[in-house]
Scaffold this motif. Structure first.
Motif, short mmCIF file in Angstrom:
data_model
loop_
_atom_site.label_atom_id
_atom_site.label_comp_id
_atom_site.label_asym_id
_atom_site.label_seq_id
_atom_site.Cartn_x
_atom_site.Cartn_y
_atom_site.Cartn_z
N VAL A 372 0.84 -1.20 0.00
CA VAL A 372 0.00 0.00 0.00
C VAL A 372 0.87 1.25 0.00
CG1 VAL A 372 -1.61 1.37 1.39
CG2 VAL A 372 -2.01 -1.08 1.08
N PHE A 373 1.88 1.26 0.85
CA PHE A 373 2.75 2.43 0.95
C PHE A 373 3.51 2.68 -0.35
CE2 PHE A 373 6.62 4.63 2.73
CZ PHE A 373 5.96 5.79 3.10
N TYR A 374 4.02 1.61 -0.97
CA TYR A 374 4.74 1.76 -2.23
C TYR A 374 3.80 2.29 -3.33
CZ TYR A 374 8.36 -1.16 -0.07
OH TYR A 374 9.32 -1.68 0.77
N GLU A 375 2.57 1.79 -3.33
CA GLU A 375 1.61 2.22 -4.35
C GLU A 375 1.22 3.69 -4.15
OE1 GLU A 375 -1.14 1.15 -7.67
OE2 GLU A 375 0.94 0.89 -7.04
N VAL A 376 1.12 4.12 -2.90
CA VAL A 376 0.86 5.54 -2.63
C VAL A 376 1.99 6.39 -3.21
CG1 VAL A 376 0.73 7.30 -0.82
CG2 VAL A 376 -0.56 5.17 -0.59
#
Length: 512
Positions: A372-376
């Motif tokens: 999730v953090f990488y995609e953000v």
């Protein structure tokens, strides 16, 4: 005839020659800035006669990253150039091969150039963001001592948890009980500012206790905005002075810099007194006060001031913005929020939330949280636009010929939304793209996902930022259910980083 022009043949001749000259130049430079040569082999975004793309840059200065994305889409290429009067030639690329070449494979050829340094020097001096060569190397080497696994597992995690507990009890619990609207973006900035000022400089700023704007933070934000606008305004030394005369009631760049300088120098002087009194500190500032510069001398207050401010933007701004954009996309994608909450509840026990080493180990194994953090960061990179300067001629992997003195741009914001880079679903928020068939995290090349830069200048604090963000995400999602207040304009503000223009208003409820 009695006009001045007809009675003076010389003036008439000069006027006619000027018109003819402008007409000729307009014909030669019909799509670019005057005297700017064509660049064969590079797709060029057509501009106006004599001034090139300068009017477009000014027109779209408040949506610069989307303007660049649209340009790449219209030109149907991953590398293009544009010409603008008063602004040096820039060649922009989204091609991962080119980005990795510039940042890693031919690192020595690309530096922070004269334009970059001149625009940033007022705010950042010769700190690590604005430095090259030996000045950059000694700052990076000294800072690297503090970013180690032991610090992550122990002291860093303790500080994050302590600040989150304070934030929860003094802000979110009260907001839930009183049904208050809260600016999530503002709270995240205060949280990361308190955390990093404490970790980096041993100072309790107590921004979370403040109901309004923290003077240092407000001045720092305004100075950043002004700094970025200098890149698209070639006559900024004139316009900034003119604005201070025309609108004397409005705080100028110098006013903001005075506030920022006062904070930085106060921190430094206080630490000098503490060290003279025999106190021992292990924070980042203390390490630099014991270090020597490239000439082998102890750092003076000007050098330390630059270091303080450079690490403030590194530690505070980027993580606060990443957290804000994370919760924005979670609130827009309930499926992702639910899946992430399931992983949190499965891995994070109540005991782990009060045991930093256990929490650190649990977070390492949370694949979906990392995804999730990488995609953000793919959609909302904390540094959305970056620039280098070519010291010598070069040829990029896509065949683009770079000339000595060219400025190089890459735009992670546009790159993350490019279908040529990420496929047909590039604009879709899909954390699953970061997890392979074996259920393990996959990492794209640094050229394709330069969220933390790449090569020798890769972000020293990337693991610290990821840890801080995930600790905050875990604690906040596990305890609270947030909802967006309707009718907001959630968009970015053009700056050196990617803050929200008008913040993000939320309502909050405690989870059962």
């Amino acid at each position: 005839m009695s006009s001045a022009t007809t009675s003076n043949p010389l003036l008439s001749y000069i006027g006619g020659a000027a018109v003819a000259g402008i007409t000729l130049l307009s014909a030669i430079y019909s799509d670019r800035a005057v005297f700017d040569p064509k660049r064969e082999g590079i797709k060029t975004q057509a501009g106006w006669p004599l001034v090139g793309n300068l009017p477009l840059l000014i027109q779209h200065k408040d949506k610069m990253h989307d303007f660049l994305l649209e340009g790449f889409s219209q030109m149907d290429d991953l590398t293009l150039t544009m010409s603008a009067l008063g602004i040096p030639r820039h060649i922009a690329t989204l091609d991962p091969r080119n980005v990795e070449h510039v940042l890693k494979n031919n690192f020595e050829n690309y530096i922070k150039g004269p334009e970059f340094h001149a625009s940033l020097v007022s705010l950042f001096g010769n700190g690590i963001f604005n430095a090259n060569g030996e000045d950059w190397k000694y700052q990076r080497k000294t800072a690297s001592h503090i970013f180690n696994v032991k610090n992550f597992r122990d002291h860093f995690t303790d500080v994050f948890v302590e600040e989150i507990e304070f934030m929860s009890s003094h802000i979110w619990d009260k907001a839930a009980e009183n049904h208050q609207v809260v600016d999530f973006h503002d709270v995240m900035f205060k949280f990361t500012l308190d955390s990093f000022i404490l970790l980096g400089f041993g100072v309790h700023l107590n921004a979370l206790k403040s109901d309004g704007k923290v003077p240092f933070a407000a001045a720092f934000d305004e100075a950043q905005k002004t700094t970025f606008q200098r890149f698209v305004n070639p006559i900024w030394p004139i316009t900034e002075r003119l604005l201070s005369v025309v609108m004397p009631w409005k705080s100028s760049m110098n006013n903001h810099l005075n506030v920022v300088d006062s904070f930085a120098r106060e921190v430094i002087e206080k630490r000098r007194v503490e060290i003279a009194d025999g106190e021992v500190h292990r924070d980042l500032l203390s390490r630099f006060m014991d270090a020597r510069n490239a000439q082998g001398e102890l750092l003076n207050n000007d050098e330390l001031r630059d270091i303080v401010l450079n690490f403030v933007i590194a530690g505070r701004d980027t993580t606060a913005q990443a957290l804000s954009w994370t919760f924005y996309v979670l609130l827009c994608h309930p499926r992702v929020e639910e899946k992430l909450l399931d992983e949190i509840n499965e891995n994070i026990t109540p005991e782990a939330m009060h045991d930093s080493p256990a929490l650190f180990e649990a977070i390492k194994n949370m694949k979906y949280a990392h995804a999730v953090f990488y995609e953000v960061l793919r959609h909302y990179p904390s540094v959305p636009l970056n620039q280098k300067y070519a010291l010598n001629d070069d040829i990029w992997p896509d065949g683009t010929q770079i000339r000595k003195g060219d400025y190089i741009l890459w735009c992670p914001y546009a790159q993350g939304r490019s279908e040529k880079v990420w496929g047909a679903d590039a604009k879709v928020f899909k954390p699953e793209r970061w997890i392979n068939e074996q259920g393990e995290l996959r990492r794209e090349s640094q050229g394709q996902w330069p969220a933390f830069h790449a090569g020798p200048r890769v972000c020293l604090g990337q693991h610290l930022a990821t840890l801080e963000a995930l600790v905050a995400i875990i604690f906040l999602l596990k305890r609270y259910k947030f909802s967006l207040v309707a009718g907001q304009n959630i968009t970015y503000q053009v700056s050196l980083t990617l803050p929200m223009l008008e913040g993000m208003k939320v309502m909050v409820q405690k989870r059962e």
